[in-house]
Design an enzyme around this catalytic site. Structure first.
Site, short mmCIF file in Angstrom:
data_model
loop_
_atom_site.label_atom_id
_atom_site.label_comp_id
_atom_site.label_asym_id
_atom_site.label_seq_id
_atom_site.Cartn_x
_atom_site.Cartn_y
_atom_site.Cartn_z
N ASP A 13 2.21 5.58 -6.24
CA ASP A 13 1.73 4.72 -5.15
C ASP A 13 1.40 5.65 -3.98
OD1 ASP A 13 1.23 2.40 -3.53
OD2 ASP A 13 3.23 2.54 -2.70
N SER A 14 0.81 5.07 -2.94
CA SER A 14 0.55 5.86 -1.73
C SER A 14 1.86 6.27 -1.06
CB SER A 14 -0.25 5.01 -0.75
OG SER A 14 0.46 3.83 -0.47
N CYS A 76 -0.12 0.85 -7.10
CA CYS A 76 -0.72 0.65 -5.78
C CYS A 76 -1.95 -0.22 -5.99
CB CYS A 76 -1.11 2.00 -5.20
SG CYS A 76 -2.08 1.88 -3.69
N GLU A 156 7.18 -0.57 6.89
CA GLU A 156 7.64 0.83 6.90
C GLU A 156 8.49 1.13 8.13
OE1 GLU A 156 6.36 3.80 5.10
OE2 GLU A 156 5.34 2.66 3.54
N CYS A 188 -0.21 -6.30 -2.67
CA CYS A 188 0.18 -5.00 -2.15
C CYS A 188 1.64 -4.80 -2.55
CB CYS A 188 0.03 -4.95 -0.63
SG CYS A 188 0.70 -3.44 0.10
N HIS A 190 3.93 -3.22 -1.27
CA HIS A 190 4.89 -3.24 -0.16
C HIS A 190 5.42 -4.66 0.10
CE1 HIS A 190 3.61 0.78 1.00
NE2 HIS A 190 4.48 0.78 2.00
N1 DGL Z 1 1.32 -0.17 -1.60
C1 DGL Z 1 -0.10 -0.04 -1.42
C2 DGL Z 1 -0.83 -1.14 -2.18
O1 DGL Z 1 -0.24 -1.76 -3.08
C3 DGL Z 1 -0.56 -0.17 0.01
C4 DGL Z 1 -0.03 0.78 1.02
C5 DGL Z 1 -1.08 1.61 1.67
O2 DGL Z 1 -1.92 1.12 2.43
O3 DGL Z 1 -1.02 2.79 1.40
O4 DGL Z 1 -1.97 -1.39 -1.91
#
Ligand code: DGL
Length: 269
Positions: A13-14, A76, A156, A188, A190
């Site tokens: 992931d990012s 991600c 975050e 997402c 997150h």
């Molecule tokens: N967790 C990433 C996603 O599922 C998003 C976080 C980011 O913007 O890096 O898109």
């Protein structure tokens, strides 16, 4: 390359968001070893160009291949939406590449829904990835997409169960176009961290769908199909990030819900 069940599953992931999916995989498939990479040096991916995300993702996939992963999961949504096709070409048939969008859209396709909302980063929403697949599966389905870019920095920074997060959630989701949705896809990785607050905003009246369990089930089915499900019982997981602060480890544990030791690895320089 001949793959064996004892090889690890690679996940990236990012940043730490994909740990919500890694955690669901750990719960469903406790015998599997996981190699996780969070590209924290380049976080967030949500407002980066497709070219940059493709470039970062290729490098990470190369790293996970070196680590002999039997399958690689793009945990991600943004990378799944804008880099997956390129990565598939780049990887060829070496190992199976899985994204987080296909299993979720398949899951929705099996249900009986009328109006589905999708929230995610700007990159995911602007790509139209969810909308295209959902409409392709069911042209009658009403799909409402909305970018919610403040959610990632808010999470975050640890604004989760307070007035600030509730105000931001309310501000996005009270948009007129979200009225009468029966399902909301958290597009997402997150967002599962704030799933409860989102459900509460809708008075627990709608189905709030996140990718964790659905993707873990999907992974289980493809590993079973390919005789790659690990039945041994000594899993060893490793967690890497491309940039590191002690605060990050704390945030990572919130996502993974157990103690983990992050190792910094810098292959960009
Ligand atoms: N967790 C990433 C996603 O599922 C998003 C976080 C980011 O913007 O890096 O898109």
């Amino acid at each position: 390359m001949k793959l064996s069940p004892s090889q690890p599953i690679g996940i990236f992931d990012s940043g730490v968001g994909g740990l919500t999916v890694a955690h669901a995989i750990r719960q469903l498939l406790p015998q599997e070893s996981i190699i996780y990479f969070g590209d924290t040096a380049h976080l967030p991916y949500g407002d980066k160009s497709a070219e940059s995300i493709i470039c970062y993702s290729r490098k990470i996939v190369g790293f996970l291949l070196e680590k002999k992963c039997k399958t690689i999961l793009v945990a991600c949504n943004t990378a799944s939406a804008v880099a997956f096709k390129d990565l598939k070409k780049f990887l060829g048939v070496q190992v199976q590449l899985v994204n987080v969008i296909d299993p979720v859209t398949k899951y929705i396709g099996k249900g009986n829904y009328n109006k589905v909302g999708v929230i995610g980063t700007k990159g995911t929403i602007n790509s139209g990835a969810y909308e295209k697949i959902l409409k392709n599966n069911d042209p009658e389905l009403d799909v409402i997409s909305m970018a919610t870019p403040l959610f990632v920095p808010m999470i975050e920074e640890g604004f989760i169960y307070d007035d600030i997060s509730n105000a931001i959630i309310r501000s996005y989701l009270s948009d007129e176009k979200m009225k009468n949705i029966d399902t909301l896809i958290l597009g997402c990785t997150h967002y599962p961290i704030i799933k409860n607050q989102i459900s509460k905003f809708f008075n627990f009246d709608i189905n709030v769908v996140d990718s964790g369990r659905i993707v873990a089930e999907y992974l289980k089915s493809i590993l079973t199909e390919r005789n790659l499900l690990n039945t041994g019982n000594s899993p060893r997981s490793q967690f890497y990030v491309s940039d590191f602060t002690p605060y990050f480890e704390k945030v990572a544990m919130m996502f993974f819900e157990e103690t983990i030791k992050l190792k910094k690895i810098d292959f960009w320089n």
